[in-house]
Design a protein around this motif. Structure first.
Motif: not given
Length: 152
Positions: A85-100, A127-133
């Motif tokens: 996802a390139n968390w937290p440095n990505g520039k666009e929202p990312v949706l991950i569809v995965g597993h437990q 849905w997790i958000a971070q305004r500033d990485p």
């Protein structure tokens, strides 16, 4: 950056694991969540999906372009999810569809600072958000949604 962690909907048991299909209930869960997500997601959202059949069937009702990501297959670790996802440095929202347990561990890693056995129910999302990485205080939980919360 926004990161949405969507666990695949209910799937049948069986082998091989990668070929398990959604149950009738799982198909309903996927449609409900896809309808809700479609109204919430920005157009520029990047969607990454595990190559397992049940995740592909979960994302299908969303009707958006997605990329299959081998690094999200069953057995992946929480750090794999965050790298993809390139968390937290990505520039666009990312949706991950995965597993437990991977998605719950990734959520715990982000929110609590270390992987823990947090559960994300079948078909549900965080849905997790971070305004500033660079600012951990800008992190917040934007939504926790499950298919049974969506009224049709």
């Amino acid at each position: 950056m926004d990161l949405i962690l969507w666990r695949h909907a209910e799937a049948e048991e069986g082998d091989p694991d990668m070929e398990r299909v959604l149950t009738a209930k799982g198909q309903k869960q996927a449609r409900r969540m896809a309808d809700w997500l479609d109204a919430q997601l920005p157009d520029a959202c990047k969607i990454l999906v595990s190559p397992a059949l049940r995740t592909l069937q979960t994302v299908a009702p969303l009707g958006r372009k997605f990329k299959m990501a081998a690094e999200l297959a069953p057995g992946a670790g929480p750090h794999d999810v965050l790298r993809a996802a390139n968390w937290p440095n990505g520039k666009e929202p990312v949706l991950i569809v995965g597993h437990q347990p991977t998605l719950g561990q990734a959520a715990a890693l982000i929110v609590a600072g270390r992987p823990q056995p947090w559960e994300i129910k079948k078909g549900a999302l965080w849905w997790i958000a971070q305004r500033d990485p660079k600012d951990p205080d800008s992190l917040y939980l934007k939504a926790v949604m499950s298919p049974d919360m969506i009224v049709k």
